[in-house]
Write a protein that holds these residues in place. Structure first.
Motif, PDB file in Angstrom:
ATOM      1  N   HIS A 196       8.940  -2.417  -5.354  1.00  0.00           N
ATOM      2  CA  HIS A 196       8.112  -1.936  -6.460  1.00  0.00           C
ATOM      3  C   HIS A 196       8.757  -2.235  -7.810  1.00  0.00           C
ATOM      4  O   HIS A 196       8.068  -2.537  -8.789  1.00  0.00           O
ATOM      5  N   ALA A 221       0.074  -8.944   3.510  1.00  0.00           N
ATOM      6  CA  ALA A 221      -1.077  -8.055   3.363  1.00  0.00           C
ATOM      7  C   ALA A 221      -0.638  -6.597   3.315  1.00  0.00           C
ATOM      8  O   ALA A 221      -1.196  -5.794   2.548  1.00  0.00           O
ATOM      9  N   TYR A 222       0.358  -6.245   4.121  1.00  0.00           N
ATOM     10  CA  TYR A 222       0.885  -4.872   4.102  1.00  0.00           C
ATOM     11  C   TYR A 222       1.422  -4.512   2.720  1.00  0.00           C
ATOM     12  O   TYR A 222       1.155  -3.424   2.199  1.00  0.00           O
ATOM     13  N   ARG A 224       0.540  -5.721  -0.110  1.00  0.00           N
ATOM     14  CA  ARG A 224      -0.560  -5.564  -1.069  1.00  0.00           C
ATOM     15  C   ARG A 224      -1.108  -4.138  -1.060  1.00  0.00           C
ATOM     16  O   ARG A 224      -1.533  -3.623  -2.093  1.00  0.00           O
ATOM     17  N   TRP A 225      -1.116  -3.501   0.110  1.00  0.00           N
ATOM     18  CA  TRP A 225      -1.548  -2.104   0.190  1.00  0.00           C
ATOM     19  C   TRP A 225      -0.638  -1.197  -0.640  1.00  0.00           C
ATOM     20  O   TRP A 225      -1.027  -0.089  -1.029  1.00  0.00           O
ATOM     21  N   HIS A 226       0.580  -1.656  -0.879  1.00  0.00           N
ATOM     22  CA  HIS A 226       1.522  -0.907  -1.713  1.00  0.00           C
ATOM     23  C   HIS A 226       1.600  -1.464  -3.132  1.00  0.00           C
ATOM     24  O   HIS A 226       2.556  -1.196  -3.856  1.00  0.00           O
ATOM     25  N   ALA A 227       0.596  -2.266  -3.499  1.00  0.00           N
ATOM     26  CA  ALA A 227       0.510  -2.846  -4.846  1.00  0.00           C
ATOM     27  C   ALA A 227       1.699  -3.739  -5.157  1.00  0.00           C
ATOM     28  O   ALA A 227       2.165  -3.800  -6.295  1.00  0.00           O
ATOM     29  N   GLU A 229       2.826  -7.649  -4.936  1.00  0.00           N
ATOM     30  CA  GLU A 229       2.435  -9.037  -4.708  1.00  0.00           C
ATOM     31  C   GLU A 229       3.662  -9.855  -4.325  1.00  0.00           C
ATOM     32  O   GLU A 229       4.668  -9.846  -5.040  1.00  0.00           O
TER      33      GLU A 229
END
Length: 292
Positions: A196, A221-222, A224-227, A229
């Motif tokens: 993050h 993809a996982y 991305r669920w945590h914002a 990239e």
């Protein structure tokens, strides 16, 4: 989530000062407490190892020599800690690590106790967010690094292996080594605070590194669920060494942190045949966060 409590086992190796600096950089980032722990050899543990055929006087002599050497080593470690902390700005020295939570900013404490290092370090680290360990000494076999392997195999916590030379920063450009294993998944979960915070994240993968499990696109993809990239970068082994290719890809990215699962193959197999984990432990020049 942040890394608020860091455990730093200090064993007196030449890499101890760089580990202290690495832990302090981490503490400044997260406003956390670093508890430096030195475990002295308990001379009473020597007696059962003495074997038969030794007189009581010989065993007592061995115990006395062990106690003397252990005390001298503890004094060197304490002196290293005091030299490092002398004149540090913006850091509070806390006699009791439990009271450090009430202090703003990074804090440090030191403790020296007697016992079996691998047991105490593994059990103590279960109450910390992460352990920071010195880089295996250049003259020391990686497989003999008891503190490192005790934490990896018996704590349930991530380990941050400090480089031989302290970095300027940690976690601005992060590489994720992904091979689909449970170990690499645990490493990603443990590294989420770093990911993050990072300005750039790259997922490193290779056909030669992949095990049974989700491909790199799945972890992308996982994240991305945590914002978060992250770009995917397939790397190539160097001279058939997957570990060398992994470190080379991290270096080309300008990474200041690599996160990865440890010992997807058994430790014994890696000890005999080599492996990615062992290569990274021996050769990494940046901090490496490992989970098992």
């Amino acid at each position: 989530m942040a890394y608020r409590r860091l455990l730093l086992p200090l064993t007196g190796t030449a890499a101890g000062e760089a580990a202290l600096a690495t832990a302090l950089i981490t503490a400044r980032i997260w406003g956390s407490h670093v508890h430096c722990l030195h475990v002295r050899v308990d001379a009473r543990d020597v007696a059962p190892l003495a074997g038969e055929g030794l007189s009581g006087a010989m065993i007592e002599e061995m115990m006395a020599a062990t106690e003397r050497e252990s005390g001298e080593r503890a004094e060197r470690v304490r002196a290293l800690f005091e030299r490092f902390t002398a004149g540090l700005g913006g850091v509070t020295l806390a006699d009791n690590p439990d009271t450090a939570a009430k202090t703003e900013g990074p804090t440090l404490s030191f403790e020296s106790i007697a016992g079996r290092e691998e047991d105490i370090v593994a059990q103590t680290s279960r109450l910390y967010d992460m352990a920071v360990v010195p880089h295996p000494d250049a003259g020391e076999d990686v497989s003999s690094s008891d503190a490192l392997h005790a934490i990896l195999f018996d704590s349930g916590r991530p380990v941050l292996i400090a480089p031989r030379t302290a970095p300027a920063d940690i976690g601005t450009r992060v590489c994720v080594a992904w091979n689909g294993t449970a170990e690499s998944a645990a490493a990603v979960a443990a590294a989420l605070p770093w990911l993050h915070k990072a300005s750039a994240v790259r997922i490193l993968c290779a056909d030669e590194y992949q095990r049974r499990g989700p491909k790199a696109e799945g972890i992308q993809a996982y994240l991305r669920w945590h914002a978060i990239e992250a770009e995917i970068f397939p790397f190539k082994p160097q001279t058939r060494e997957v570990g060398a290719g992994l470190l080379g890809a991290a270096r080309d990215f300008g990474a200041d942190l690599l996160t990865m699962g440890a010992y997807s193959h058994s430790r014994l197999r890696q000890l005999i045949l080599g492996g990615v984990t062992r290569h990274v432990l021996e050769n990494a020049e940046i901090p490496v966060m490992m989970c098992r």
